[in-house]
Design a protein around this motif. Structure first.
Motif, short mmCIF file in Angstrom:
data_model
loop_
_atom_site.label_atom_id
_atom_site.label_comp_id
_atom_site.label_asym_id
_atom_site.label_seq_id
_atom_site.Cartn_x
_atom_site.Cartn_y
_atom_site.Cartn_z
N GLU A 157 15.83 -33.08 24.15
CA GLU A 157 16.29 -34.46 24.26
C GLU A 157 17.81 -34.60 24.21
O GLU A 157 18.40 -35.37 24.96
N ASN A 188 21.77 -32.50 23.01
CA ASN A 188 22.44 -31.23 23.30
C ASN A 188 22.58 -30.39 22.04
O ASN A 188 23.51 -30.58 21.26
N VAL A 229 23.39 -26.98 20.70
CA VAL A 229 23.96 -25.67 21.01
C VAL A 229 24.22 -25.00 19.68
O VAL A 229 25.32 -25.04 19.12
N TYR A 272 20.30 -33.05 28.90
CA TYR A 272 21.77 -33.10 28.96
C TYR A 272 22.32 -34.53 28.98
O TYR A 272 23.06 -34.91 29.90
N ASN A 332 22.49 -22.25 26.15
CA ASN A 332 23.57 -22.16 25.18
C ASN A 332 24.90 -22.69 25.72
O ASN A 332 24.95 -23.69 26.42
N VAL A 333 25.98 -22.01 25.42
CA VAL A 333 27.31 -22.47 25.79
C VAL A 333 27.51 -22.52 27.31
O VAL A 333 28.18 -23.39 27.83
N ASN A 375 26.59 -28.38 32.47
CA ASN A 375 25.54 -29.29 32.93
C ASN A 375 25.81 -30.73 32.47
O ASN A 375 25.38 -31.68 33.11
N LEU A 376 26.51 -30.85 31.35
CA LEU A 376 26.82 -32.18 30.82
C LEU A 376 27.70 -32.98 31.77
O LEU A 376 27.75 -34.21 31.70
N ALA A 414 10.77 -39.20 23.48
CA ALA A 414 11.16 -38.06 24.31
C ALA A 414 10.04 -37.64 25.26
O ALA A 414 10.30 -37.15 26.35
N GLN A 428 10.03 -36.92 29.46
CA GLN A 428 9.60 -35.68 30.12
C GLN A 428 8.46 -35.94 31.10
O GLN A 428 8.43 -35.35 32.19
#
Ligand SMILES: Cc1cc2nc3c(=O)[nH]c(=O)nc-3n(C[C@H](O)[C@H](O)[C@H](O)COP(=O)(O)O)c2cc1C
Ligand code: SF4
Ligand code: SF4
Ligand code: SF4
Ligand code: SF4
Ligand code: FES
Lengths: 238, 181, 541
Positions: A95, A97, A99, A129, B91-92, B97-98, C464, C468
């Motif tokens: 949903e 971000n 990381v 994203y 990951n990083v 993509n943001l 959520a 999806q």
């Protein structure tokens, strides 16, 4: 009658009337996964991780908000519940971000911990994203919406333990987000006492102390329980 | 039993997972006794071979080369392991993509033009530098994957536990053995 | 106000009634195509023809055949003029004199009208909703008098149980049982709430009732208050219904003035007040616990039940919450008798149901039919089938919480159980007809988008999960999905249905599930081959 007997996962236990399934299970040494539940504040039944099966009901019941009754038969763990719980976590990870590698909560995060516990080793849904920012306007605290799971713990402690009423939820659906006052930058809030309780409550890296390294961001949640016990039970020692 | 053929590949990642793999130290010697490494950035083989038993995949699927290689890997390998956070969650590497659908232009501009000290120019030579995909994708979004070993990077002891489990056919990692980030 | 006064008011109203009445629909639908202008011109035309003493031009509520509005009907000739423009006024007056006129008319004896059984809509399109006298002339407030003066609260409760009335807000919970629970719940203060939030796309039953017969709702609520022991009521109406709100306000004012609401109703010690609360357009605020939070001034999000509102509701007091249509049934039940009501409908679903008929069908509008009427009667006879000779493919009931019933099941009777068996629900009464041109995956996507946008965001599966599921449907429609995606969609449907907190999330997969059940091939046609279909899970080195 003050006590009720019930069965949790096949074991008969007894617990005080009016306790929740979650509480009764905890006393009996059965751990039910939770995210929105926080000792010391009332429950809202929002995260749905604590759902359990209760014999005689075709609906799953949230353990945190469902009261026990005499003769209740509860199943807290089976394949179906595990599957739902894993899916719930996957939905959360997809949903916003997350990381972990660069997150302030890495290693002290309840969301992460639950993922490990429930064996959620990857997310099968497409990541969303979304564009969420970080509110760094407060002098020494920050809010990273990218990591927020909307458990509302911060809202509840801010209203019911601190009594400040700064934090709230705005928007609906996937656009819901935590705000300060009437959607002001946190640093401009006229109600926030900067008590930091919302930080203690937050299960993830959404609320953080500025300048903390990940290693320092461990939450000492006993402080919240201490305040509530002092207030409600007049217990002033830990 | 034949010796097990292992491959490791490096898609869109920082090579940290491979560094961690090399941190296995003397276990690498044990490993060498049981397996053949048939393809890896640390050995000199150009073409991904047929009939590979196990492949550790580091990194997300970021460019056209990654995509092509991954399909080839899937077709030629029995068991795929998403190796490290980038392969599993992007990951990083996925931060771009943001920025939305136009992100490739934006990041190339930023990295090769705005941030360049000398010779600011976007890499654009067709067929030489692989083109970036519009969106970074986790490995299991492109092809089915059998096992996941998270971590950024997965520390050597966990890689060891994982490989030992797999080679000895015991169940995959759970609980405390898992760790993102 | 006493019984005598009530009867006098009725007699006076009937006595002053003119020979001819021109009823002019002034509900929101017709108003939007200048029904107000029509009424103005009719009044002018009557004056110009010097017929003021013979002809009354009456603004009324919904006359049901909404697709043909503005509508004007003449009493006693029964002529029903359709698509009336203000310019038509002189011609309509001329027609009263027997003159021949070339005005568009509809047949008031067509099945669309004759197959209806108006209880809830009995006064709709007949009385002037802005005048309480008009309601009293139709025996309004008689049931309230009987309840308060002649019956004990428990007799009223008994009557509701025996009538077999079930809630019209969607779930079909037995109304008498709910009233009984509130009556029994201990508490010094209790509340009655009328749920007028009607947010299903395509639904306008409740709006029509509120606009056409607001006093019926007030009367039902006061009777409920008397039966359960509450003295305060709220009507929670969505802000998108300004006309309904204005008419309710007028009605409340008039009823108070006549002593039918407020302190000392019918000169008894019984008090009951009604206030209006206006919703800000969130669909979820129709869910009872979210609605109550909103009335309390909080963010309108649902909370887990139990405790049910009947035990702990508004401001933690026992609260009765019913739908508009449910309340509209109350006075007729008491006035005409429990046996009469229980004689209509089927074994388990009593009375009638109002539907807002819409979509690919000749006659769209408002219908009220006895429970158990076959869907075929509704769409083919009353609705006149698909326009331009098209073929009906499916009927959607229950809005975003409901499902699609395929044409081969058109002989299904509309009652709670039969519709549930087919994977749909009665819902609040939206009925959308689809013809062959409709793609079912589109329909599923449309409703999923609605649920996604309207999710309150409190619980994860709905907040959520709908995102999806919607994403997967979009992917499917773009022909980018494969069998794995479809399996994932089905898995999500199951999960969201079983784990969401409130009805919105729990029912949001229904449109997908029901279209999958009857139109699976339409999903499968869109699937793309999966290049690596079978993961070789078993083999280990
Ligand atoms: C998402 C959601 C929306 C709802 N919207 C409405 C509504 O607009 N009107 C209504 O009467 N009931 C609505 N309901 C049902 C109410 O929660 C409640 O069941 C109903 O008002 C009870 O009245 P009844 O017993 O007369 O049917 C809704 C339920 C859900 C879950
Ligand atoms: S909040 Fe927890 S799960 Fe999310 S990125 Fe940070 S450490 Fe990872
Ligand atoms: S610091 Fe204290 S007062 Fe300020 S938002 Fe957090 S909990 Fe509320
Ligand atoms: S900021 Fe933290 S505590 Fe507040 S809702 Fe988000 S995750 Fe929960
Ligand atoms: S199911 Fe949806 S609408 Fe209902 S509480 Fe959960 S998020 Fe809110
Ligand atoms: S802990 Fe019970 S729903 Fe979150």
């Amino acid at each position: 009658m003050a006590a009720k007997t019930l069965t949790i996962d096949g074991t008969q236990i007894s617990a005080e009337n009016h306790t929740s399934i979650l509480q009764a299970a905890k006393e009996a040494g059965v751990k039910i996964p939770t995210l929105c539940h926080l000792e010391g504040v009332y429950d809202v039944g929002a995260c749905r991780l604590c759902l359990v099966e209760v014999k005689g009901s075709n609906k799953l019941m949230p353990a945190c908000t469902t009261r026990i009754y005499e003769g209740m038969e509860v199943t807290t763990d089976n394949e179906r519940l595990q599957k739902y719980r894993r899916m719930t976590l996957e939905l959360l990870f997809a949903e916003r971000n997350h990381v972990c590698a660069v997150c302030v909560a890495n290693g002290h995060c309840e969301l992460q911990a639950l993922a490990y516990e429930l064996g959620m080793d990857h997310v099968r849904y497409d990541y969303c994203y979304p564009k969420w920012g970080v509110d760094a306007s407060h002098r020494f605290m920050g809010m990273d919406h990218n990591r927020c799971i909307l458990c509302q713990r911060c809202v509840r402690v801010c209203w019911h333990i601190e009594g400040a009423g700064t934090k709230n939820v705005s928007g609906r659906g996937s656009k819901s987000h935590i705000i300060s006052d009437l959607n002001e930058p946190w640093g401009n809030s006229t109600t926030c006492t900067s008590c930091g309780k919302c930080l203690l409550a937050c299960p993830t890296g959404a609320l953080f102390h500025k300048g903390d390294t990940a290693g320092e961001s461990l939450r000492d949640r006993s402080k919240l329980e201490f305040i509530v016990n002092a207030r409600e039970k007049q217990q002033w020692t830990v | 039993m034949d010796r097990i053929k292992i491959a490791t590949v490096w898609l869109g990642g920082c090579a940290g997972c491979h560094m961690s793999f090399l941190d296995l130290d003397e276990f690498l010697i044990d490993l060498a006794g049981r397996v053949d490494v048939v393809y890896s950035p640390i050995i000199d083989v150009k073409e991904y071979p047929e009939g590979v038993d196990l492949c550790l995949i580091e990194g997300a699927v970021c460019n056209e080369d990654n995509l092509e290689l991954l399909h080839q890997i899937r077709a030629r390998t029995k068991i795929l392991v998403s190796f490290g956070d980038c392969a599993i969650t992007c990951n990083v590497t996925s931060l771009r993509n943001l920025l939305g659908p136009k992100n490739t232009d934006q990041i190339l501009q930023r990295a090769y033009v705005e941030a360049a000290d000398t010779n600011p120019v976007k890499p654009g030579l067709e067929g030489i530098v692989p083109r970036l995909l519009p969106k970074v994708r986790p490995v299991h979004d492109v092809v089915p994957v059998e096992h996941f070993l998270p971590g950024c990077p997965p520390p050597a002891p966990r890689i060891k536990a994982f490989l030992t489990n797999l080679l000895d056919q015991t169940p995959a990692l759970t609980g405390a053995q898992l760790k993102f980030g | 106000m006493t019984l005598n006064d009530l009867q006098e008011t009725k007699a006076k109203e009937l006595a002053t009634r003119k020979k001819i009445v021109l009823r002019c629909c002034l509900a929101a639908g017709c108003i939007s195509s200048d029904a107000k202008g029509v009424k103005e011109q009719l009044v002018k035309a009557v004056a110009e023809a010097g017929l003021q003493d013979e002809v009354e031009v009456r603004g009324v509520g919904c006359m049901k055949l909404c697709c043909e509005g503005p509508l004007v009907q003449a009493d006693p000739s029964n002529a029903l003029y359709i698509k009336v423009t203000p310019d038509n006024a002189p011609a309509i007056i001329a027609a009263l004199k027997g003159g021949k006129v070339a005005l568009q008319q509809a047949d008031p004896n067509s099945p669309f009208f004759t197959k209806q059984e108006p209880i809830v809509l009995a006064n709709c399109g007949l009385i002037d909703p802005e005048r309480i006298e008009s309601y009293i002339a139709a025996d309004g407030y008689l049931a309230l008098h009987d309840a308060i003066v002649e019956m004990e609260p428990k007799d009223v409760l008994d009557a509701m149980v025996k009538s077999g009335l079930r809630g019209r807000g969607g779930a079909g919970f037995p109304t008498g049982l709910k009233w009984g629970t509130v009556a029994k719940s201990p508490g010094a203060r209790k509340y009655v709430i009328c749920n007028a939030d009607e947010g299903d796309p395509g639904a306008f039953m409740d709006r029509s009732v509120l606009e056409s017969d607001p006093h019926a709702i007030l009367e039902g609520m006061v009777i409920a208050g008397y039966a359960v022991g509450a003295d305060q009521g709220y009507i929670y109406c969505r802000a998108e219904y300004p006309l309904a709100i204005t008419r309710l306000q007028k009605a409340i004012h008039q009823a108070k003035r006549l002593g039918l609401l407020g302190a000392g109703i019918f000169e008894s010690p019984i008090n009951f007040n009604i206030d209006i609360r206006i919703g800000a357009g969130a669909f979820v605020c129709g869910e009872e616990t979210a609605l109550m939070a909103s009335v309390e001034g909080k963010r309108g999000t649902p909370r887990p039940r139990p405790p049910f509102p009947a035990e702990r509701g508004l401001f933690d007091c026992p609260t009765l919450i019913n739908n508009v249509e449910t309340f509209a049934n109350v006075a007729p039940i008491l006035r005409r008798g429990v046996e009469w009501f229980a004689g209509i409908g089927t074994e388990k679903s009593k009375g009638t149901k109002v539907f807002a008929l819409a979509g690919k069908i000749q006659n769209t509008g408002l219908i009220e039919v006895p429970m158990g009427t076959p869907l075929r009667t509704i769409v083919e006879e009353m609705g006149g089938g698909a326009p331009d000779g098209g073929k009906i493919k499916a009927v959607q009931t229950g809005g975003p919480s409901g499902g699609c019933i395929p044409a081969q099941h058109l002989d299904t009777p509309v009652d709670y159980e039969s519709l549930t068996q087919l994977g749909s629900i009665m819902g609040s009464g939206g009925m959308i007809v689809m013809d062959e041109t409709t793609r079912m995956v589109d329909v599923a996507r449309f409703f999923m988008e609605f649920c996604m946008d309207e999710s309150c965001g409190k619980c994860i599966p709905c907040r959520a999960g709908t995102v999806q599921m919607h994403h997967l449907l979009v992917k499917l429609l773009a022909r980018e999905a494969n069998a794995r995606d479809l399996a994932q969609l089905e898995e999500l449907c199951d999960m969201v249905k079983n784990t969401s907190l409130c009805g919105l999330g729990q029912t949001s997969p229904n449109p997908v599930l029901s279209t999958l059940r009857f139109f699976r091939e339409e999903y499968e046609e869109l699937l793309q081959p999966d290049p690596h279909a079978v993961p070789q899970l078993a083999a280990k080195p």
